[in-house]
Design a protein around this motif. Structure first.
Motif, PDB file in Angstrom:
ATOM      1  N   ILE A  38     -24.574  26.012  91.450  1.00  0.00           N
ATOM      2  CA  ILE A  38     -25.147  26.465  90.181  1.00  0.00           C
ATOM      3  C   ILE A  38     -26.484  27.166  90.463  1.00  0.00           C
ATOM      4  N   PRO A  39     -26.436  28.315  91.112  1.00  0.00           N
ATOM      5  CA  PRO A  39     -27.674  28.959  91.555  1.00  0.00           C
ATOM      6  C   PRO A  39     -28.617  29.373  90.421  1.00  0.00           C
ATOM      7  N   ILE A  40     -28.082  29.810  89.312  1.00  0.00           N
ATOM      8  CA  ILE A  40     -28.955  30.223  88.201  1.00  0.00           C
ATOM      9  C   ILE A  40     -29.659  29.016  87.615  1.00  0.00           C
ATOM     10  N   THR A  41     -28.919  27.946  87.373  1.00  0.00           N
ATOM     11  CA  THR A  41     -29.526  26.723  86.841  1.00  0.00           C
ATOM     12  C   THR A  41     -30.566  26.173  87.802  1.00  0.00           C
ATOM     13  N   LYS A  42     -30.281  26.225  89.096  1.00  0.00           N
ATOM     14  CA  LYS A  42     -31.253  25.740  90.081  1.00  0.00           C
ATOM     15  C   LYS A  42     -32.564  26.519  90.013  1.00  0.00           C
ATOM     16  N   GLN A  43     -32.455  27.835  89.884  1.00  0.00           N
ATOM     17  CA  GLN A  43     -33.669  28.649  89.828  1.00  0.00           C
ATOM     18  C   GLN A  43     -34.426  28.433  88.514  1.00  0.00           C
ATOM     19  N   ILE A  44     -33.700  28.326  87.418  1.00  0.00           N
ATOM     20  CA  ILE A  44     -34.361  28.053  86.130  1.00  0.00           C
ATOM     21  C   ILE A  44     -35.072  26.709  86.192  1.00  0.00           C
ATOM     22  N   ASN A 104     -42.688  30.612  90.732  1.00  0.00           N
ATOM     23  CA  ASN A 104     -42.966  31.904  90.126  1.00  0.00           C
ATOM     24  C   ASN A 104     -41.647  32.520  89.660  1.00  0.00           C
ATOM     25  N   PRO A 105     -41.549  32.929  88.399  1.00  0.00           N
ATOM     26  CA  PRO A 105     -40.300  33.497  87.879  1.00  0.00           C
ATOM     27  C   PRO A 105     -39.820  34.724  88.649  1.00  0.00           C
ATOM     28  N   LEU A 106     -40.737  35.546  89.099  1.00  0.00           N
ATOM     29  CA  LEU A 106     -40.334  36.725  89.864  1.00  0.00           C
ATOM     30  C   LEU A 106     -39.722  36.328  91.201  1.00  0.00           C
ATOM     31  N   LYS A 107     -40.259  35.288  91.827  1.00  0.00           N
ATOM     32  CA  LYS A 107     -39.697  34.782  93.074  1.00  0.00           C
ATOM     33  C   LYS A 107     -38.304  34.216  92.828  1.00  0.00           C
ATOM     34  N   ALA A 108     -38.116  33.530  91.701  1.00  0.00           N
ATOM     35  CA  ALA A 108     -36.802  32.970  91.363  1.00  0.00           C
ATOM     36  C   ALA A 108     -35.767  34.080  91.199  1.00  0.00           C
ATOM     37  N   VAL A 109     -36.138  35.156  90.533  1.00  0.00           N
ATOM     38  CA  VAL A 109     -35.217  36.285  90.364  1.00  0.00           C
ATOM     39  C   VAL A 109     -34.915  36.916  91.716  1.00  0.00           C
TER      40      VAL A 109
END
Length: 93
Positions: free
Chosen positions: A52-58, A67-72
């Motif tokens: 669940i890569p998106i959930t992990k980053q969120i 940092n949100p930019l790093k997550a993206v």
């Protein structure tokens, strides 16, 4: 949608994107925050064979001050996956 709800979502998104450390003060009242934590915790029980890569980053942005930019960047630069094929094969479409 009520005007107050629109304003709240706009403010919340701004804090996530610009001043994400402050966001933790208002996180419990923003839609999706509790769901993100619940899904992340559920997944980390280790009983599931998918990612669940998106959930992990969120989760990292909301609860670990990533940092949100790093997550993206981390999402967009991860290696290619054949995710849909696995789902289709498991369901026997």
């Amino acid at each position: 949608m009520h005007t107050l709800s629109i304003i709240k979502k706009n403010i919340s998104g701004t804090y996530i994107g610009v001043n994400y450390k402050y966001f933790s003060d208002i996180s419990l009242s923003v839609e999706g925050v509790r769901t993100t934590r619940a899904l992340y915790d559920w997944f980390n029980t280790g009983e599931y064979d998918f990612d669940i890569p998106i959930t992990k980053q969120i989760y990292q942005v909301l609860f670990n001050n990533k940092n949100p930019l790093k997550a993206v960047d981390d999402l967009m630069l991860r290696g290619p996956k054949h995710e849909i094929e696995e789902v289709v094969n498991d369901i026997n479409w």
